[in-house]
Design an enzyme around this catalytic site. Structure first.
Site, PDB file in Angstrom:
ATOM      1  N   GLU A 187      39.356  62.727  70.222  1.00  0.00           N
ATOM      2  CA  GLU A 187      39.677  62.320  68.858  1.00  0.00           C
ATOM      3  C   GLU A 187      38.481  62.500  67.925  1.00  0.00           C
ATOM      4  OE1 GLU A 187      41.171  58.295  69.379  1.00  0.00           O
ATOM      5  OE2 GLU A 187      43.194  59.080  69.653  1.00  0.00           O
ATOM      6  N   ASP A 214      48.924  56.391  75.897  1.00  0.00           N
ATOM      7  CA  ASP A 214      48.056  55.521  75.119  1.00  0.00           C
ATOM      8  C   ASP A 214      48.585  54.095  74.993  1.00  0.00           C
ATOM      9  OD1 ASP A 214      46.014  54.671  73.606  1.00  0.00           O
ATOM     10  OD2 ASP A 214      46.379  55.950  71.891  1.00  0.00           O
ATOM     11  N   GLU A 234      47.969  46.788  70.214  1.00  0.00           N
ATOM     12  CA  GLU A 234      48.172  47.827  69.201  1.00  0.00           C
ATOM     13  C   GLU A 234      49.608  48.321  69.137  1.00  0.00           C
ATOM     14  OE1 GLU A 234      45.534  51.076  69.941  1.00  0.00           O
ATOM     15  OE2 GLU A 234      46.398  52.346  68.387  1.00  0.00           O
TER      16      GLU A 234
HETATM   17  C1  BDP Z   1      44.065  54.642  70.527  1.00  0.00           C
HETATM   18  C2  BDP Z   1      43.718  53.954  69.259  1.00  0.00           C
HETATM   19  C3  BDP Z   1      42.425  54.420  68.667  1.00  0.00           C
HETATM   20  C4  BDP Z   1      41.339  54.399  69.735  1.00  0.00           C
HETATM   21  C5  BDP Z   1      41.786  55.225  70.914  1.00  0.00           C
HETATM   22  C6  BDP Z   1      40.813  55.159  72.074  1.00  0.00           C
HETATM   23  O1  BDP Z   1      44.753  54.159  68.338  1.00  0.00           O
HETATM   24  O2  BDP Z   1      42.114  53.582  67.590  1.00  0.00           O
HETATM   25  O3  BDP Z   1      40.153  54.870  69.234  1.00  0.00           O
HETATM   26  O4  BDP Z   1      42.996  54.742  71.403  1.00  0.00           O
HETATM   27  O5  BDP Z   1      41.130  54.484  73.028  1.00  0.00           O
HETATM   28  O6  BDP Z   1      45.019  53.846  71.158  1.00  0.00           O
HETATM   29  O7  BDP Z   1      39.765  55.771  72.051  1.00  0.00           O
END
Ligand code: BDP
Length: 722
Positions: free
Chosen positions: A309, A383, A411
């Site tokens: 990301e 996720d 989340e």
């Molecule tokens: C996702 C989240 C994000 C996190 C990412 C992570 O939306 O904010 O940075 O995982 O785990 O679930 O790195």
């Protein structure tokens, strides 16, 4: 004179009634030490514990004394003597072969306790039935102390104890996704409790209560900063702040960890590369590690999110994850530190099913990591969805230590407002069978090291803690922090037993309360799955903030951030074909699991649409069509929440006003949002199925355009962009 005595009497009565009327704000979590309400139980304990002998003076033993003093005098509402009288009934101290405890315990009693385990045992001492709490190290004695207080809080018999307990996993830690500006990524309980601006001078008393709460459930590590890391935390002045926290946590057995931004040598060190094979870069990290350990000799190590990301990582320099991790591992190794390298990676260019990418990148590197590196793997491959099948990496990597990452902050499960007990979700993950070494190779056995003989073992939970007075926003979300700690200590524990303890410690020992709350909590995970993502649907939430339903989300910078990528609904059916005829992600599991998941007959229905595309009119196990089943599942989710509202109403007299009112209001939010999820998702999927909503399920209150038009720009926990 009598007049004066009368007045004092009234002052005392007034004082105590004011105390008992004190608003119950939830700050004390499960460490509530109010006087036991049941007179019989109270009388029994009062006779059993009047005098306590504590041996030892370390900071940890001071914490033992404080906790026992607060706990016992509160619960028993009687003065407890700690004066070391001969007639003590509770003896607490750490064992050493030539210390005073060796006269009370035999070597047999303390065998197998390890560095953190403890024993609680009734012994005949001075002709009296005496309870002895002991361990080989002070921290074990503190854990035993908390365990003992729990026995009293939950009204257990303490006249014939023979408890030996030690953790199955070495590192049991929280991951805070806290930013240095005190916002919390995916945090729903206020701001970060770390007051960076006022540290190191100001030590908020909350830090101590945080440490107490964690120690009470055996959590022994905390990564203070967000995985989307900021290099600033490694600057000398920030390290002083980290040191101040580490000093507070040390007596409670908690080590601090930091997230390492891979490009820190550039941002802080002024270098023009962060290439892990570059000698100067390595040197920079070695120096940084030295600097940290100088301040914090028991610093735990680094947690790293790299090449995921948008985060920098070794791949920016054409190096692989092992090369990146090993550089940091070498820097902390001389001091006993570890590196937790996250497997949550998915490449920017890779068009492959995101489900497959962690395995694609990490399986080939198995065995190439240093001994002090662990790969930190989320419970599922996508996720933290309301329900995910276990991550295939757990059955695929044998020569590198794997650790499990769970998300306590919810989340994707209603965030700060839905009553969802995660103990059940965690349990489901831990008992999933990877078949790595044949039947019974559960995820819990992979991560506790018993299957692969891995040297270090660890588990992490993404924290749901914030500055809200009750720490976690929803009073019931305290249970998720609690359950994480209990399962980290003993991954085989039953989620129901954990809920039962938590209810008794946090709310009441009254049977009606315990039974009702236990039922609600145990039903809550399936409920949220039903009203959000039944039958294996996943990733259909609102974009960005991830709040509320968004099955229509189709335009995002990346296809695998959309919902349509995951559900693939069209006029024929719905679901992601991950079998051989589709993305074949299924083949990354052990062949036994692959076989089960690949079969339409054998696959547990809860994962159906995760792996299969199913026609709307196809029959599922209930004999209904998929479409009808989907409608009924959504409806069932809503009805379960309606049931929660009724159950909670019945408890109004048994629960303090403040928490009762708070939860009652939150349940209204949950109910409204469960209905919103049902109606929005059914309106949307109906445009594809073109089938009518079956009897017993109400028609959506609005049309699809209405649901699609709702926007929530200030939804909490949004991911900051810098
Ligand atoms: C996702 C989240 C994000 C996190 C990412 C992570 O939306 O904010 O940075 O995982 O785990 O679930 O790195």
């Amino acid at each position: 004179m009598p007049k004066r005595g009368f007045l004092i009497g009234w002052i005392i009565v007034f004082f105590y009634s004011a105390l008992s009327l004190r608003a119950e704000d939830g700050y004390r979590l499960w460490l509530r030490y109010d006087q036991i309400e049941n007179d019989e139980v109270l009388a029994r304990y009062r006779a059993q514990i009047r005098s306590v002998q504590i041996i030892g003076e370390s900071a940890t033993m001071v914490a033992v004394r404080q906790e026992l003093d607060m706990g016992l005098s509160g619960l028993l509402s009687q003065e407890i003597s700690f004066t070391g009288d001969e007639d003590y009934q509770l003896l607490v101290g750490t064992y050493s072969p030539d210390g005073p405890m060796s006269e009370m315990l035999s070597p047999n009693d303390i065998r197998n306790l390890g560095s953190e385990g403890f024993t609680i045992i009734n012994k005949e001492i001075n002709g009296r039935n005496t309870i002895v709490i002991s361990a080989l190290h002070d921290i074990g004695t503190l854990y035993g102390t908390f365990h003992f207080l729990k026995l009293i809080q939950t009204h257990r018999d303490i006249s014939n104890l023979n408890i030996v307990s030690r953790p199955s996993i070495d590192v049991r830690m929280l991951n805070h996704w806290d930013n240095l500006d005190r916002t919390v990524e995916r945090g729903y309980a206020g701001f970060s409790i770390w007051n960076w601006h006022q540290l190191p001078e100001y030590i908020d008393p909350r830090y101590i209560d945080y440490a107490r709460a964690n120690a009470s459930i055996g959590i022994n590590g905390t990564a203070l900063t967000n995985v989307n890391a900021n290099a600033l935390i490694l600057r000398p002045d920030y390290l002083q702040k980290v040191k101040a926290l580490a000093d507070v946590f040390r007596p409670y057995g908690i080590k601090v960890y930091l997230t390492a931004r891979f490009s820190a040598p550039i941002e802080l060190g002024g270098m023009d590369t962060a290439d892990p094979l570059h000698a100067e870069v390595q040197e920079w990290w070695n120096r940084k590690a030295e600097e940290i350990y100088e301040l914090i000799p028991d610093f735990g190590g680094f947690l790293v999110k790299a090449n995921s990301e948008g985060q920098p990582g070794p791949q920016n320099y054409d190096r692989n994850h092992a090369e990146g991790a090993n550089m940091l591992a070498d820097a902390v190794a001389p001091f006993g530190g570890i590196v937790m390298w996250r497997a949550f990676v998915y490449s920017d260019e890779e068009p492959d099913d995101r489900h497959k990418q962690a395995n694609n990148e990490f399986e080939p590197l198995d065995g190439q990591f240093r001994d002090n590196v662990l790969i930190q793997v989320k419970n599922g491959a996508i996720d933290f969805q309301p329900r995910e099948p276990f991550h295939p990496l757990f059955g695929a990597v044998e020569d590198t230590p794997l650790m499990l990452e769970l998300q306590i902050t919810m989340e994707y499960l209603g965030q700060g407002t839905h009553l969802v007990y995660l103990g059940s979700l965690f349990r489901e993950v831990l008992e999933s069978d990877t078949y790595m070494k044949g039947k019974g190779s559960t995820v819990s056995k992979v991560i506790d090291g018993s299957l692969t003989d891995q040297k270090v073992t660890a588990i992490a939970g993404v924290s749901n803690i914030g500055t809200d007075r009750n720490w976690t926003s929803h009073p019931f979300h305290q249970a998720n922090w609690y359950a994480f700690g209990r399962l980290a200590w003993d991954p085989e524990m039953s989620d129901r037993d954990i809920a039962n303890d938590w209810i008794k410690m946090t709310f009441s020992n009254k049977e009606a309360v315990v039974d009702t709350l236990e039922q609600m909590m145990m039903a809550s995970h399936q409920a949220v799955v039903n009203y959000m993502t039944p039958l294996g649907l996943h990733h259909i939430m609102g974009a960005g903030h991830h709040y509320g339903p968004g099955p229509w989300v189709s335009k995002m910078p990346r296809a695998d951030w959309t919902s349509t990528y995951y559900h693939k609904a069209d006029s024929l059916g719905v679901g992601f074909d991950r079998t051989e005829s589709g993305s074949d992600a299924i083949s990354q599991y052990h062949k036994q699991v692959t076989k089960e998941f690949a079969s339409r007959e054998d696959i547990p229905e809860k994962y159906l649409l995760w792996f299969h595309r199913v026609r709307w009119d196809e029959k599922v196990s209930s004999g209904r069509t998929l479409w009808d089943e989907l409608c009924y599942r959504y409806q069932e989710g809503v009805e379960t929440v309606e049931g929660f509202v009724r159950s909670w109403n019945d408890l109004e007299k048994d629960i303090d006003k403040e928490r009762w009112q708070h939860v009652a209001s939150l349940l209204q939010i949950q109910l409204r949002e469960a209905i919103w999820w049902r109606d929005a998702c059914l309106s949307y999927f109906q445009t594809f199925s073109d089938m009518s909503i079956p009897e017993g399920v109400p028609e959506p209150a609005h049309d699809l355009e209405y649901y699609e038009s709702l926007v929530y720009p200030y939804s909490p926990g949004i991911r900051p962009r810098w």
